[in-house]
Design a protein around this motif. Sequence first.
Motif, mmCIF file in Angstrom:
data_model
loop_
_atom_site.group_PDB
_atom_site.id
_atom_site.type_symbol
_atom_site.label_atom_id
_atom_site.label_comp_id
_atom_site.label_asym_id
_atom_site.label_seq_id
_atom_site.Cartn_x
_atom_site.Cartn_y
_atom_site.Cartn_z
ATOM 1 N N LEU A 1 0.838 -1.032 -0.056
ATOM 2 C CA LEU A 1 0.082 0.093 0.024
ATOM 3 C C LEU A 1 0.882 1.238 -0.231
ATOM 4 C CD1 LEU A 1 -2.938 1.378 0.424
ATOM 5 C CD2 LEU A 1 -2.370 1.568 2.911
ATOM 6 N N PHE A 2 0.368 2.240 -0.854
ATOM 7 C CA PHE A 2 1.112 3.467 -0.765
ATOM 8 C C PHE A 2 -0.093 4.401 -0.706
ATOM 9 C CE2 PHE A 2 3.625 0.970 -3.571
ATOM 10 C CZ PHE A 2 4.993 1.177 -3.273
ATOM 11 N N LEU A 3 0.195 5.562 0.262
ATOM 12 C CA LEU A 3 -0.734 6.581 0.652
ATOM 13 C C LEU A 3 -0.500 7.853 0.904
ATOM 14 C CD1 LEU A 3 -3.724 6.171 2.964
ATOM 15 C CD2 LEU A 3 -2.258 7.706 3.755
ATOM 16 N N ILE A 4 -1.025 8.881 0.383
ATOM 17 C CA ILE A 4 -0.700 10.225 0.806
ATOM 18 C C ILE A 4 -1.745 11.005 1.607
ATOM 19 C CG2 ILE A 4 1.160 10.518 -1.022
ATOM 20 C CD1 ILE A 4 -0.810 12.122 -2.593
ATOM 21 N N LEU A 5 -1.505 11.893 2.533
ATOM 22 C CA LEU A 5 -2.525 12.883 2.939
ATOM 23 C C LEU A 5 -1.976 14.302 2.393
ATOM 24 C CD1 LEU A 5 -3.152 11.498 6.354
ATOM 25 C CD2 LEU A 5 -4.364 11.038 4.200
ATOM 26 N N ALA A 6 -3.087 15.160 1.880
ATOM 27 C CA ALA A 6 -2.710 16.485 1.428
ATOM 28 C C ALA A 6 -3.728 17.644 1.871
ATOM 29 C CB ALA A 6 -2.472 16.435 -0.181
ATOM 30 N N SER B 1 -10.440 21.592 -4.673
ATOM 31 C CA SER B 1 -10.460 19.988 -4.964
ATOM 32 C C SER B 1 -9.233 19.802 -5.356
ATOM 33 C CB SER B 1 -11.435 19.967 -6.140
ATOM 34 O OG SER B 1 -12.960 20.334 -5.574
ATOM 35 N N LEU B 2 -8.868 18.429 -4.803
ATOM 36 C CA LEU B 2 -7.601 18.031 -5.168
ATOM 37 C C LEU B 2 -7.803 16.649 -6.001
ATOM 38 C CD1 LEU B 2 -5.965 18.196 -1.667
ATOM 39 C CD2 LEU B 2 -5.532 19.876 -3.954
ATOM 40 N N TYR B 3 -6.926 16.477 -6.719
ATOM 41 C CA TYR B 3 -6.780 15.199 -7.814
ATOM 42 C C TYR B 3 -5.218 14.601 -7.599
ATOM 43 C CZ TYR B 3 -10.404 18.205 -9.773
ATOM 44 O OH TYR B 3 -11.255 18.954 -9.962
ATOM 45 N N TYR B 4 -5.637 13.078 -7.632
ATOM 46 C CA TYR B 4 -4.329 12.260 -7.136
ATOM 47 C C TYR B 4 -4.062 11.447 -8.480
ATOM 48 C CZ TYR B 4 -5.594 13.588 -2.427
ATOM 49 O OH TYR B 4 -6.012 14.108 -1.168
ATOM 50 N N TYR B 5 -2.548 11.330 -8.639
ATOM 51 C CA TYR B 5 -2.020 10.591 -9.721
ATOM 52 C C TYR B 5 -1.103 9.624 -9.287
ATOM 53 C CZ TYR B 5 -4.471 14.291 -12.120
ATOM 54 O OH TYR B 5 -5.666 14.988 -12.848
ATOM 55 N N TRP B 6 -1.058 8.477 -9.650
ATOM 56 C CA TRP B 6 -0.098 7.422 -9.147
ATOM 57 C C TRP B 6 0.515 6.911 -10.559
ATOM 58 C CZ3 TRP B 6 0.861 6.631 -4.355
ATOM 59 C CH2 TRP B 6 -0.003 7.203 -3.356
ATOM 60 N N GLU C 1 -4.719 6.711 -2.270
ATOM 61 C CA GLU C 1 -4.027 5.453 -1.979
ATOM 62 C C GLU C 1 -3.895 4.708 -3.177
ATOM 63 O OE1 GLU C 1 -6.331 2.196 0.263
ATOM 64 O OE2 GLU C 1 -6.784 4.286 1.217
ATOM 65 N N PHE C 2 -2.940 3.854 -3.239
ATOM 66 C CA PHE C 2 -2.523 3.166 -4.470
ATOM 67 C C PHE C 2 -2.019 1.801 -3.780
ATOM 68 C CE2 PHE C 2 1.009 1.868 -7.422
ATOM 69 C CZ PHE C 2 0.161 1.277 -8.321
ATOM 70 N N THR C 3 -2.775 0.689 -4.300
ATOM 71 C CA THR C 3 -2.080 -0.744 -3.940
ATOM 72 C C THR C 3 -1.635 -1.482 -5.164
ATOM 73 O OG1 THR C 3 -3.827 -0.986 -2.306
ATOM 74 C CG2 THR C 3 -2.819 -2.990 -2.589
ATOM 75 N N TYR C 4 -0.442 -2.051 -4.987
ATOM 76 C CA TYR C 4 0.152 -2.793 -6.270
ATOM 77 C C TYR C 4 0.960 -4.031 -5.579
ATOM 78 C CZ TYR C 4 2.831 -3.352 -10.500
ATOM 79 O OH TYR C 4 3.255 -4.060 -11.432
ATOM 80 N N THR C 5 0.577 -4.901 -6.433
ATOM 81 C CA THR C 5 1.262 -6.406 -6.144
ATOM 82 C C THR C 5 2.649 -6.360 -6.906
ATOM 83 O OG1 THR C 5 -0.674 -7.448 -5.282
ATOM 84 C CG2 THR C 5 1.271 -8.934 -6.015
ATOM 85 N N PHE C 6 3.714 -6.351 -6.388
ATOM 86 C CA PHE C 6 5.021 -6.429 -7.226
ATOM 87 C C PHE C 6 5.655 -7.956 -7.476
ATOM 88 C CE2 PHE C 6 5.321 -2.568 -4.964
ATOM 89 C CZ PHE C 6 5.810 -1.687 -5.960
ATOM 90 N N SER C 7 5.007 -8.578 -8.812
ATOM 91 C CA SER C 7 5.258 -9.737 -9.106
ATOM 92 C C SER C 7 6.490 -10.145 -9.779
ATOM 93 C CB SER C 7 4.042 -10.462 -10.222
ATOM 94 O OG SER C 7 3.958 -9.402 -11.231
#
Length: 682
Positions: free
Chosen positions: A533-538, A545-550, A563-569
């Motif tokens: 999990l990756f997450l930021i608070l801003a 209004s805020l827009y999030y990009y990963w 927040e952004f969840t990724y499985t590193f295969s």
Amino acid sequence: MKSKKLLIAITLLCLLMLLPSIAFAQLTGIKYIGGTTPDYTTIESAINDLNSQGVGTGGVTFLIRDGIYTENDNLTILDVTATESNPVIFQPDVGATVEINITITGDYSCGLKIHNSDHITFNGTAYNSEDDSRDMTINGYRNNDEDMFVFWLANGSDNITLENLIINSISVATNTGWSTPVYCSTYGITSPLVGMDSFTLSNCEVIGGSTYGVYMDGDPGIQLSNFNIINNDVHDFQKYGIFIFTDIADCNVEKNEVYQTFDESRTSVYGIRAGSSSCSGTTKIHNNYIHDLKHSANSGCRGIFITSDSHDNLVYNNIIYLVPGLTANTSYCIYLSSGDATNNQIYYNTLYIGGVCNREYPDFYCIKIYKDASDNILKDNILINERTGNVGGNDHCALYLKTATSFAESNYNFLSVNSDDPADNCYVGRIGSSYYNTLADLQNAPGYDPRDENSLTGDPGLSFPDLHLDSTSPCIGEATPIAGITTDFDYDPRDAIHPDIGADEFISNHAPIITYFFPEETAFSIAQNTEQLFLILAEDPDDDSLYYYWYLDDIQQGASINEFTYTFSDTGNFVVKALVSDGELADSTLWDVTVTSGVAVDDNFDLTDGIQLYQNKPNPFNGSTTISFITTKHTQLRQGLVGQAKIKIYNVKGNLVKNLELQISNSELKDITWDGTDNNGN
């Protein structure tokens, strides 16, 4: 018999040889004051040991454990020669809140004193804390009207820092006499006959003082130099908030808030008093907010007072908001007194004086200049005098000058008063005994041209009481650049070509700010096939209004959420980027992730370990408030692990008010709302 005598003599000799090594074992590492099994039970005993033993390699840190300490007065750190690499630090222990109470008795006495000692720091933030909280309070109790100080810095004390403290001078019996929470002076000290260099008072709350809040004073040949008074709350003094007196070189007074919370003081009050003929170098007074100065019934309030013969003062980016009382005596925001003064420069200040006068004769000015100097400069300032009332002989002026040449240069200012009717005694300018109702009248005054030829008048378009520009302000883009001043009161950048008049540079849009990110380590390794999990608070200063990009290796991923969840295969090195934007400006952060072969699972993770709790919003609140929190060990958990979060809310007396509970997953930022009721529904 002779052999016994010889044995005794040899034994005594050995003891004498050992004593010096015991007596002079220098202090190093961490020493604990108070609590269970301390090195010292009192702060006094720690200071006495420091004075006798000195400080060794690596320095010494005294950690004061949680609690209230009642100490004797005149605790003095004397002749301690620490260095930058071997400093002496007094600080609360991890998680501790410390209160030190000292009853000060006798004339010219103090609570704590640093004398002829170097590299001493009192830091009020608890040890290992990541913020600048004020976790240590020093109360100095004064029972009579003699001269007393809570903190006293005396001759030969260099590189001294007081930071993140609450320093409180409490006059128990009377507010007369002479007392101050922070006193830096060589006056009356005969040994050693040297000054002090490099003192910093930073992020402290300085409370009280029967005369002064912060006082600085040197003597001929033993001056104070490189003094920095930065980002402090100075309030509830009786006369002077920050006082720069004599024989001071290169003093910086920056980003302080100076004010009073009580109804009235015992006399006239001054936010900052600066300078004398014996000061040298440059005194910088900038980015300070002075407001709510509460004078006694028939006295006045003065924002910044630059004294007789004072020179080389650079005054800029200050906001001064004064509303003197009905019966106030003469008051002003900035006053340059009489005498032989040169090179005083006043730029980018926003000055307001208002209220109603109900007393004969007092005058009220935004700026009063009672001296002539060939190189004094006034540029890019807002001067607003909205005070009313003409009981008899009252003058309400934006600008008062002794002569038309009191400033060598005066231009690009904004000058305005409440009325241009001569009967109201409201004047844009006064020169000597001549009055000028409008800016045009002032510009045409004898000998005044070309001063203020590019200055403006009217409605400045300000918000109150912070005196910041609104979007309609005519001050936007109408100032002239000043070399070396590139930011405004809020440290926002100024336009390099067309800056704004006054302390505030209007910025229509501020960039969002990432206030927290997870994982907190920005470079780490994980096992292959781990879901991360990756997450930021801003926050956005303009509430846009805020827009999030990963992004993963510069390729955009996922939906626009925080927040952004990724499985590193795959194994290898990867860069994850989070960007938050308001549509125009953005903030971002990066993680460098190394993925290795294998699997990492921790079945014994405790959700109570690593909770990050955030400030409730709104605060204060009416009705309900939201509390946000997140666990900070997601990389160690398998998907789907859940637990129960329990939040207990206490009042200021430490009494339990409310229990809140909810289910929580290891991969979520959670919010919980409290409606303000207690456990009984009240």
